[in-house]
Write a protein that holds these residues in place. Structure first.
Motif, mmCIF file in Angstrom:
data_model
loop_
_atom_site.group_PDB
_atom_site.id
_atom_site.type_symbol
_atom_site.label_atom_id
_atom_site.label_comp_id
_atom_site.label_asym_id
_atom_site.label_seq_id
_atom_site.Cartn_x
_atom_site.Cartn_y
_atom_site.Cartn_z
ATOM 1 N N ASN A 259 -20.428 -59.717 43.459
ATOM 2 C CA ASN A 259 -19.461 -61.290 43.787
ATOM 3 C C ASN A 259 -19.333 -60.625 45.358
ATOM 4 N N ASN A 260 -19.927 -60.059 45.561
ATOM 5 C CA ASN A 260 -19.183 -59.351 46.936
ATOM 6 C C ASN A 260 -17.345 -58.673 47.198
ATOM 7 N N LYS A 261 -17.551 -58.299 45.649
ATOM 8 C CA LYS A 261 -16.428 -57.359 45.150
ATOM 9 C C LYS A 261 -16.739 -55.980 43.944
ATOM 10 N N VAL A 262 -16.525 -55.088 44.254
ATOM 11 C CA VAL A 262 -16.606 -53.542 44.061
ATOM 12 C C VAL A 262 -15.769 -53.905 42.320
ATOM 13 N N ILE A 263 -16.890 -53.745 41.331
ATOM 14 C CA ILE A 263 -16.477 -53.259 40.353
ATOM 15 C C ILE A 263 -16.184 -52.281 39.705
ATOM 16 N N GLY A 264 -15.406 -51.777 39.203
ATOM 17 C CA GLY A 264 -14.975 -50.138 38.754
ATOM 18 C C GLY A 264 -14.691 -48.995 39.411
ATOM 19 N N PRO A 265 -14.462 -48.226 39.235
ATOM 20 C CA PRO A 265 -13.160 -46.739 40.347
ATOM 21 C C PRO A 265 -14.636 -46.729 41.569
ATOM 22 N N ALA A 266 -13.720 -46.523 42.658
ATOM 23 C CA ALA A 266 -15.096 -46.196 44.040
ATOM 24 C C ALA A 266 -13.909 -45.435 44.890
ATOM 25 N N THR A 267 -15.087 -44.578 45.885
ATOM 26 C CA THR A 267 -14.345 -44.279 46.386
ATOM 27 C C THR A 267 -14.479 -45.755 47.860
ATOM 28 N N PRO A 268 -13.286 -44.804 48.697
ATOM 29 C CA PRO A 268 -13.282 -46.047 49.868
ATOM 30 C C PRO A 268 -14.272 -45.730 50.553
ATOM 31 N N ALA A 269 -15.581 -45.148 50.784
ATOM 32 C CA ALA A 269 -16.822 -44.796 51.164
ATOM 33 C C ALA A 269 -17.531 -44.942 50.528
ATOM 34 N N GLN A 270 -17.753 -45.170 48.757
ATOM 35 C CA GLN A 270 -18.616 -45.601 48.086
ATOM 36 C C GLN A 270 -18.294 -46.800 48.034
ATOM 37 N N ALA A 271 -17.033 -47.475 48.358
ATOM 38 C CA ALA A 271 -16.797 -49.111 48.478
ATOM 39 C C ALA A 271 -17.304 -49.759 49.494
#
Length: 358
Positions: A259-271
């Motif tokens: 949905n064009n939004k990162v779900i769950g924990p993520a580093t800035p690079a992962q996001a």
């Protein structure tokens, strides 16, 4: 490590006539279970395929990986799963999610979470051989006129149930619900026997999902099994391992940003990578090498897939086993090449024996 973790894989031949031999091979290789995709525009009918697979095997569990709540009424899905349970002598598992490619290829989107939880509840009622309220069952039939007011009948059924199910005395088919976001994980954990986390192989994200599932299940006074689906690609050449894993990593990681939004924990690079993946993902090349594989840095593939030497893969898998997972599903790419065949041989003959020995 607690209870033994089951290791499953995917059935890959498109031709259903190959299903009995393919399932028999997986059984001989020691897999605990095998699943088949339900995506009617991309693969043959899943229940026919699994029925043939059951007839070629005697031990391995068989599951949909996964069906969805929109293309079939819950009574139809329950009847299919229960029929597979009879044919397989109790080895059926009903894997279900909110929907992806099966819906995308008919111009539809995944079911809303609230409606999905209710669908799971109705599905469980059918699988237990119990009666579903007739108005509720009728309301779930797409484009149907509900009721019998205009029919020439003296009386109709008072409720909806699988009347034939009691004749076989089989154990209830367990439901495993595939989920990615916190609401979907929690709702699944309240209703299904097992939650399979669609978070790829990023260990921090999987640990996050495990905690959500167990907390939600405890909140309604029940236990829930938790598993995860990942890609494992052992190879002596880590660069080649990454390239072999990239298409499947892309497909799995995409669920975390649908949905064009990162779900769950993520580093800035992962996001950043997840959002780029969502932006460019080509559903016409779902699960294949395409533009989506080009946006995945090596570091991301290492984090969201399990790739590299045999020992590296063994160590990574043990991290997930130590979370107390009931199951890990290792997705096998559908394309067959010598490099992929070699990686698969390493997985079956070296990686899994070492993990199980540990």
């Amino acid at each position: 490590m607690g209870n033994r973790t089951e290791f499953w894989t995917s059935l890959t031949p498109n031709d259903p006539r190959e299903a009995p031999a393919e399932a028999a091979r997986l059984e001989a290789e020691g897999w605990d279970g095998a699943l088949m995709v339900d995506s009617q525009c991309m693969f043959p009918e899943v229940w026919a395929y699994l029925t043939l697979a059951a007839q070629g095997t005697s031990r391995i569990k068989l599951a949909t990986g996964v069906t969805n709540p929109i293309t079939r009424h819950p009574s139809v899905t329950a009847a299919a799963a229960a029929s597979l349970q009879v044919v397989s002598d109790g080895r059926a598992v009903l894997g279900i999610g909110r929907g992806d490619s099966a819906l995308a290829y008919v111009g539809a989107s995944p079911m809303a979470i609230g409606a999905f939880e209710h669908y799971l509840e109705v599905l469980q009622t059918y699988l237990r051989g119990e009666e579903v309220d007739l108005a509720d069952a009728g309301a779930m039939v797409v484009n149907a006129k509900v009721g019998f007011d205009n029919l020439a009948i003296g009386s109709g059924p008072k409720g909806s149930s699988l009347k034939w199910l009691k004749d076989y005395g089989m154990p209830k088919v367990p439901i495993e619900s595939y989920a990615t976001g916190p609401k979907a994980i929690a709702s699944s954990a309240r209703v299904a026997e097992t939650v399979i986390l669609g978070l790829a192989a990023e260990i921090n994200r999987v640990a996050w999902g495990v905690e959500i599932a167990r907390t939600a299940a405890a909140g309604v006074g029940q236990d829930v099994g938790v598993g995860c689906a990942v890609v494992v690609m052992p190879h002596e050449d880590v660069r080649l391992a990454r390239d072999l894993a990239r298409p499947t990593v892309a497909s799995m990681a995409r669920f975390s940003a649908m949905n064009n939004k990162v779900i769950g924990p993520a580093t800035p690079a992962q996001a950043e990578t997840l959002l780029k993946l969502a932006e460019v993902y080509d559903m016409n090349r779902h699960g294949a090498t395409a533009v989506q594989t080009e946006v995945l840095p090596d570091e991301f593939v290492d984090q969201f897939g399990i790739v590299g030497s045999v020992d590296t893969c063994v160590d990574r898998i043990r991290e997930f086993v130590d979370l107390g997972l009931q199951r890990m599903t290792f997705w096998t790419p559908y394309v067959k090449t010598p490099d992929l065949a070699h990686s698969y041989d390493l997985l079956v003959n070296e990686v899994l024996p070492k993990v199980r020995a540990g």
